[in-house]
Scaffold this motif. Structure first.
Motif, PDB file in Angstrom:
ATOM      1  N   ASP A   1       0.794  -1.171   0.018  1.00 39.66           N
ATOM      2  CA  ASP A   1      -0.065  -0.109   0.025  1.00 39.66           C
ATOM      3  C   ASP A   1       0.975   1.333  -0.003  1.00 39.66           C
ATOM      4  O   ASP A   1       0.628   2.303  -0.839  1.00 39.66           O
ATOM      5  CB  ASP A   1      -0.809   0.137   1.059  1.00 39.66           C
ATOM      6  N   ILE A   2       1.787   1.288   0.980  1.00 40.56           N
ATOM      7  CA  ILE A   2       2.681   2.308   0.720  1.00 40.56           C
ATOM      8  C   ILE A   2       3.442   2.521  -0.610  1.00 40.56           C
ATOM      9  O   ILE A   2       3.507   3.750  -0.953  1.00 40.56           O
ATOM     10  CB  ILE A   2       3.687   2.284   1.973  1.00 40.56           C
ATOM     11  N   ALA A   3       3.831   1.171  -1.341  1.00 37.45           N
ATOM     12  CA  ALA A   3       4.595   1.319  -2.301  1.00 37.45           C
ATOM     13  C   ALA A   3       3.761   2.059  -3.428  1.00 37.45           C
ATOM     14  O   ALA A   3       4.132   2.814  -4.256  1.00 37.45           O
ATOM     15  CB  ALA A   3       5.071   0.003  -2.562  1.00 37.45           C
ATOM     16  N   ASN A   4       2.399   1.542  -3.448  1.00 40.00           N
ATOM     17  CA  ASN A   4       1.493   2.110  -4.613  1.00 40.00           C
ATOM     18  C   ASN A   4       1.381   3.566  -4.268  1.00 40.00           C
ATOM     19  O   ASN A   4       1.357   4.548  -5.536  1.00 40.00           O
ATOM     20  CB  ASN A   4       0.125   1.444  -4.207  1.00 40.00           C
ATOM     21  N   GLU A   5       1.234   4.257  -3.082  1.00 40.02           N
ATOM     22  CA  GLU A   5       1.059   5.691  -2.884  1.00 40.02           C
ATOM     23  C   GLU A   5       2.471   6.213  -3.383  1.00 40.02           C
ATOM     24  O   GLU A   5       2.543   7.517  -4.060  1.00 40.02           O
ATOM     25  CB  GLU A   5       0.991   5.972  -1.486  1.00 40.02           C
ATOM     26  N   ALA A   6       3.579   5.754  -3.035  1.00 33.94           N
ATOM     27  CA  ALA A   6       5.127   6.210  -3.347  1.00 33.94           C
ATOM     28  C   ALA A   6       5.310   6.223  -4.837  1.00 33.94           C
ATOM     29  O   ALA A   6       5.834   7.313  -5.653  1.00 33.94           O
ATOM     30  CB  ALA A   6       6.140   5.539  -2.742  1.00 33.94           C
ATOM     31  N   ILE A   7       4.719   5.220  -5.694  1.00 39.74           N
ATOM     32  CA  ILE A   7       4.935   4.935  -6.989  1.00 39.74           C
ATOM     33  C   ILE A   7       4.211   5.849  -7.747  1.00 39.74           C
ATOM     34  O   ILE A   7       4.782   6.588  -8.733  1.00 39.74           O
ATOM     35  CB  ILE A   7       4.593   3.536  -7.440  1.00 39.74           C
ATOM     36  N   ASN A   8       2.750   6.289  -7.351  1.00 39.69           N
ATOM     37  CA  ASN A   8       2.112   7.307  -7.972  1.00 39.69           C
ATOM     38  C   ASN A   8       2.640   8.492  -7.525  1.00 39.69           C
ATOM     39  O   ASN A   8       2.615   9.498  -8.515  1.00 39.69           O
ATOM     40  CB  ASN A   8       0.576   7.268  -7.248  1.00 39.69           C
ATOM     41  N   LEU A   9       3.261   8.939  -6.677  1.00 46.28           N
ATOM     42  CA  LEU A   9       3.971  10.217  -6.542  1.00 46.28           C
ATOM     43  C   LEU A   9       5.140  10.263  -7.366  1.00 46.28           C
ATOM     44  O   LEU A   9       5.293  11.617  -7.835  1.00 46.28           O
ATOM     45  CB  LEU A   9       4.286  10.410  -4.870  1.00 46.28           C
ATOM     46  N   LEU A  10       5.952   9.369  -7.632  1.00 45.80           N
ATOM     47  CA  LEU A  10       7.140   9.344  -8.425  1.00 45.80           C
ATOM     48  C   LEU A  10       6.557   9.505  -9.794  1.00 45.80           C
ATOM     49  O   LEU A  10       7.236  10.462 -10.374  1.00 45.80           O
ATOM     50  CB  LEU A  10       7.853   8.027  -8.050  1.00 45.80           C
ATOM     51  N   TRP A  11       5.463   8.863  -9.940  1.00 47.55           N
ATOM     52  CA  TRP A  11       5.111   8.936 -11.532  1.00 47.55           C
ATOM     53  C   TRP A  11       4.610  10.392 -11.924  1.00 47.55           C
ATOM     54  O   TRP A  11       5.082  10.995 -12.831  1.00 47.55           O
ATOM     55  CB  TRP A  11       3.810   8.282 -11.578  1.00 47.55           C
ATOM     56  N   ASN A  12       3.901  11.131 -10.881  1.00 46.29           N
ATOM     57  CA  ASN A  12       3.673  12.605 -11.040  1.00 46.29           C
ATOM     58  C   ASN A  12       4.641  13.598 -11.172  1.00 46.29           C
ATOM     59  O   ASN A  12       4.636  14.322 -11.944  1.00 46.29           O
ATOM     60  CB  ASN A  12       2.634  12.738 -10.097  1.00 46.29           C
ATOM     61  N   ILE A  13       5.533  13.033 -10.483  1.00 46.22           N
ATOM     62  CA  ILE A  13       6.669  14.241 -10.213  1.00 46.22           C
ATOM     63  C   ILE A  13       7.499  14.118 -11.696  1.00 46.22           C
ATOM     64  O   ILE A  13       8.013  15.058 -12.199  1.00 46.22           O
ATOM     65  CB  ILE A  13       7.583  14.025  -9.127  1.00 46.22           C
ATOM     66  N   CYS A  14       7.882  12.596 -12.067  1.00 44.71           N
ATOM     67  CA  CYS A  14       8.690  12.346 -13.263  1.00 44.71           C
ATOM     68  C   CYS A  14       8.028  12.886 -14.357  1.00 44.71           C
ATOM     69  O   CYS A  14       8.925  13.203 -15.319  1.00 44.71           O
ATOM     70  CB  CYS A  14       9.010  10.901 -12.991  1.00 44.71           C
ATOM     71  N   GLU A  15       6.593  12.885 -14.322  1.00 42.66           N
ATOM     72  CA  GLU A  15       6.017  13.304 -15.743  1.00 42.66           C
ATOM     73  C   GLU A  15       6.013  14.964 -15.754  1.00 42.66           C
ATOM     74  O   GLU A  15       6.171  15.146 -17.035  1.00 42.66           O
ATOM     75  CB  GLU A  15       4.466  12.843 -15.436  1.00 42.66           C
ATOM     76  N   CYS A  16       6.573  15.614 -14.772  1.00 42.44           N
ATOM     77  CA  CYS A  16       6.456  16.980 -14.808  1.00 42.44           C
ATOM     78  C   CYS A  16       7.799  17.637 -14.484  1.00 42.44           C
ATOM     79  O   CYS A  16       8.003  18.732 -14.994  1.00 42.44           O
ATOM     80  CB  CYS A  16       5.820  17.512 -13.611  1.00 42.44           C
ATOM     81  N   ASN A  17       8.761  16.915 -14.191  1.00 41.39           N
ATOM     82  CA  ASN A  17      10.080  17.636 -13.933  1.00 41.39           C
ATOM     83  C   ASN A  17      11.303  16.725 -14.357  1.00 41.39           C
ATOM     84  O   ASN A  17      11.499  15.525 -13.930  1.00 41.39           O
ATOM     85  CB  ASN A  17      10.046  17.744 -12.364  1.00 41.39           C
ATOM     86  N   ASN A  18      12.103  17.383 -15.269  1.00 44.33           N
ATOM     87  CA  ASN A  18      13.207  16.542 -16.031  1.00 44.33           C
ATOM     88  C   ASN A  18      14.344  16.394 -14.678  1.00 44.33           C
ATOM     89  O   ASN A  18      15.092  15.280 -14.946  1.00 44.33           O
ATOM     90  CB  ASN A  18      13.979  17.347 -16.599  1.00 44.33           C
ATOM     91  N   THR A  19      14.487  17.210 -13.623  1.00 48.20           N
ATOM     92  CA  THR A  19      15.381  16.811 -12.538  1.00 48.20           C
ATOM     93  C   THR A  19      15.036  15.556 -11.981  1.00 48.20           C
ATOM     94  O   THR A  19      15.946  14.880 -11.354  1.00 48.20           O
ATOM     95  CB  THR A  19      15.430  17.948 -11.662  1.00 48.20           C
ATOM     96  N   ALA A  20      13.742  15.358 -11.791  1.00 48.08           N
ATOM     97  CA  ALA A  20      13.155  14.299 -11.100  1.00 48.08           C
ATOM     98  C   ALA A  20      13.607  12.808 -11.711  1.00 48.08           C
ATOM     99  O   ALA A  20      14.081  11.743 -11.258  1.00 48.08           O
ATOM    100  CB  ALA A  20      11.619  14.123 -10.820  1.00 48.08           C
ATOM    101  N   VAL A  21      13.480  12.967 -13.317  1.00 46.75           N
ATOM    102  CA  VAL A  21      13.932  11.721 -13.966  1.00 46.75           C
ATOM    103  C   VAL A  21      15.446  11.757 -13.844  1.00 46.75           C
ATOM    104  O   VAL A  21      15.828  10.616 -13.819  1.00 46.75           O
ATOM    105  CB  VAL A  21      13.462  12.065 -15.561  1.00 46.75           C
ATOM    106  N   TYR A  22      16.212  12.586 -14.110  1.00 44.21           N
ATOM    107  CA  TYR A  22      17.620  12.463 -13.777  1.00 44.21           C
ATOM    108  C   TYR A  22      17.942  11.849 -12.565  1.00 44.21           C
ATOM    109  O   TYR A  22      18.889  10.818 -12.445  1.00 44.21           O
ATOM    110  CB  TYR A  22      18.140  13.760 -13.899  1.00 44.21           C
ATOM    111  N   ILE A  23      17.475  12.159 -11.452  1.00 45.31           N
ATOM    112  CA  ILE A  23      17.347  11.585 -10.134  1.00 45.31           C
ATOM    113  C   ILE A  23      17.138   9.950 -10.311  1.00 45.31           C
ATOM    114  O   ILE A  23      17.881   9.155  -9.740  1.00 45.31           O
ATOM    115  CB  ILE A  23      16.909  12.306  -9.165  1.00 45.31           C
TER     116      ILE A  23
END
Length: 636
Positions: free
Chosen positions: A113-135
């Motif tokens: 359940d934690i992983a599901n929330e965290a993955i969705n957070l990661l998805w949202n940020i990486c879709e919007c921010n190139n620095t997040a994708v670099y990290i």
């Protein structure tokens, strides 16, 4: 409260913030109070419940806040605790560590359940921010994320979240390709081959197919054909499902389930009144469905979990929309001049496609430049054009009625319309990259013309929805261009096309306006070759002249001039109409105005590519005026 020593208080605070963050207007106030730095450390809280609710609150912030908020989250170093949480959860995933509370009530894995929330957070940020994708690349997050995917057979919701994230981080990310080794590809292949038939599994396979397309450069050349065929087979299966019939069937299933639940509850209440004795073995067995109902109500992702029928339909429509979007990318991604029109509108892309697709000498279609043999063959093998055409139809009226009268199902109307618009955009791309025979020949194109005509003119008023107008005018433009190049007679009357273009030219969307004038240009150039068409050509000419002189967008004005050049390039009827509408003196008067507008408005407002196109229009305007002047001097 977030700093409170009690884990329950911290959890309550996170849950309260999570709920509030779903309201966009309160987000700025939370950002001013440094909500990201307050919630970030709680991703690694000692309490698993706090971790989950903190991740959920940050997920809502990223989803509802948009690009600027995601940028702010990265600036405030959300990626450090998020990456740490993802890696720790990945390590603990197989340990099956359950929270006592959650284990007793729901029998679900807290880590997942934690992983599901965290993955969705990661998805949202990486879709919007190139620095997040670099990290993501630098920290080697792919391995952890793929580890979650291995749970797809027991937790499809988590797998869908992972697949969404993978599709986002693999798009235009060449630095990640080297991380997709044989074992990573094996994980994706296993998911693609799963035979589960639920709509959630259809969505999962579609998303994974999209990810594999994104990493196609890692596929050996000898396997490319089979890989593309496998991807398009999945898309074909997804598009083959009738969404309208699925809505009708699932709505009926929901009614039956709710009716049975009410009957069961009534029967249970009656039993409690009548029977006050000690629980028997049978009574204990009756507790199982009650517990199951509580579990369903306890877990929530994007929709309440007791709405499983609605979630199935939502998954199907998302899968179909995703498949259509990827097919568009498959049509466009391989053209060598892709960068040349990246900044142009979709309509300008059409022109460049057409210039590359037609032999200037004979007007015949050449081998498509932006569709490889593998993709071309797989399109035909999997009946992709046919499936796309089916999705361009208006949604099932019975299904629409169900959605209209059921508040929780009403959001599906937007999704149904989105699928239709994506299908029209897809049709536009297919028309640009396929030859006439592959599309079924002249009769098929005429039938398609009638189909698009019905979509546009079947209702009492012309369509006003901007997204639909852009999609259908783009498809119609490509179709008319293809038919004109092969001298195939068109099924729409000039009066119909004028009515459509008059509606389109008032759209707030510049692409719709560009399509409108281009459609008239194509239609007019065909009419100019016929007999007794001067009156219609006059109407078209007046319309295009007015657009060229009054249009606020230089790109649209330039397209209108281009259309005029096409319509009045040749033919006795065109010459007659040009004289009657005073085309030559009007253009001579307008020429310096257009040059001045280009000089004043060009820099800063338009891209280099758009300015290049406009400069060509400027030069063509000078040449066209010179050509018209020679016509005036030629003795009749």
């Amino acid at each position: 409260q977030l700093q409170h020593p009690s884990a329950e208080v911290r959890e309550y605070a996170c849950a309260s913030i999570s709920k509030l963050l779903q309201q966009k207007h309160v987000i700025p106030a939370f950002l001013q109070r440094d909500v990201v730095r307050c919630l970030g450390p709680l991703l690694m809280d000692h309490s698993l419940a706090v971790r989950e609710t903190a991740a959920g609150a940050l997920r809502n912030l990223s989803a509802c806040g948009g690009f600027e908020v995601c940028d702010d989250m990265v600036t405030n170093d959300i990626m450090t605790p998020l990456v740490a949480l993802l890696k720790e959860c990945s390590t603990e995933l197989d340990a099956n560590q359950l929270s006592p509370k959650k284990c007793r009530e729901t029998n679900k894995n807290y880590i997942e359940d934690i992983a599901n929330e965290a993955i969705n957070l990661l998805w949202n940020i990486c879709e919007c921010n190139n620095t997040a994708v670099y990290i993501f690349n630098k920290e080697g997050c792919l391995e952890a994320v793929l580890h979650y995917m291995k749970k797809f057979s027991t937790n499809v919701d988590l797998a869908i979240s992972v697949a969404n994230c993978l599709q986002a981080v693999t798009e235009d990310n060449p630095d990640l390709l080297s991380s997709f080794n044989a074992s990573a590809q094996q994980v994706l292949e296993t998911v693609m081959l799963c035979a589960e038939s639920t709509m959630k599994h259809v969505l999962l396979r579609t998303l994974i197919a999209g990810t594999i397309w994104n990493i196609k450069d890692t596929i050996p050349p000898g396997s490319m054909g089979s890989m593309v065929n496998a991807i398009l087979k999945i898309f074909s299966e997804s598009l083959a499902i009738d969404a309208g019939e699925t809505i009708i069937r699932m709505n009926e299933a929901e009614k039956n389930r709710l009716k049975l639940a009410v009957e069961a509850e009534t029967e249970e209440n009656m039993s409690d009144v009548v029977d006050n004795c000690v629980l028997s073995e049978d009574d204990n067995m009756e507790e199982i469905p009650k517990g199951k109902l509580r579990r369903e109500n306890d877990v929530s992702d994007l929709l309440p979990s007791d709405k499983w029928e609605l979630k199935e339909v939502t998954a199907l429509l998302t899968a179909q929309q995703t498949a259509l979007e990827i097919i568009v990318n498959m049509c466009c991604s391989e053209d060598p001049s892709d960068d040349e029109w990246e900044e142009l509108s979709s309509s300008d892309e059409s022109d460049l496609f057409m210039e590359n697709s037609y032999n200037e000498g004979g007007g015949l279609l050449m081998t498509p430049l932006c569709l490889s043999d593998e993709v071309h063959s797989a399109f035909l093998n999997n009946l992709i054009p046919k499936k796309i055409l089916e999705k361009t139809a208006f949604p099932n009226s019975v299904a629409l009625d169900i959605c209209m009268h059921n508040p929780s199902w009403k959001p599906l109307i937007k999704k149904l319309n989105a699928v239709q618009c994506r299908a029209l955009t897809c049709l536009h791309s297919i028309l640009l990259v396929s030859d006439v025979e592959c599309l079924g020949g002249a009769s098929a194109l005429q039938s398609l013309s009638q189909h698009l005509s019905q979509l546009i003119f079947s209702k009492t008023e012309l369509p006003a929805d901007t997204e639909f107008l852009e999609a259908i005018t783009s498809a119609l433009r490509a179709l008319l261009q293809t038919m004109a190049s092969k001298n195939i007679s068109q099924c729409m009357t000039p009066e119909q096309l004028l009515a459509l273009c008059e509606a389109g030219i008032h759209s707030s969307n510049a692409s719709v306006r560009v399509n409108a004038v281009s459609i008239l240009g194509i239609s007019g150039s065909v009419l100019a070759k016929g007999q007794d068409t001067a009156e219609t050509l006059k109407m078209i000419g007046k319309f295009l002249l007015e657009v060229a002189m009054k249009e606020s967008s230089l790109v649209v004005a330039g397209e209108a001039l281009d259309a005029l050049f096409d319509v009045f390039a040749d033919g006795k009827e065109a010459e007659k109409a040009a004289v009657q509408i005073k085309l030559l003196p009007t253009l001579k008067e307008f020429q310096p105005v257009f040059r001045t507008r280009m000089r004043k408005e060009g820099k800063g407002q338009y891209s280099a590519d758009q300015l290049c196109v406009l400069d060509n229009v400027r030069m063509n305007l000078r040449r066209f005026i010179a050509y018209q002047e020679t016509l005036g001097k030629t003795p009749t």
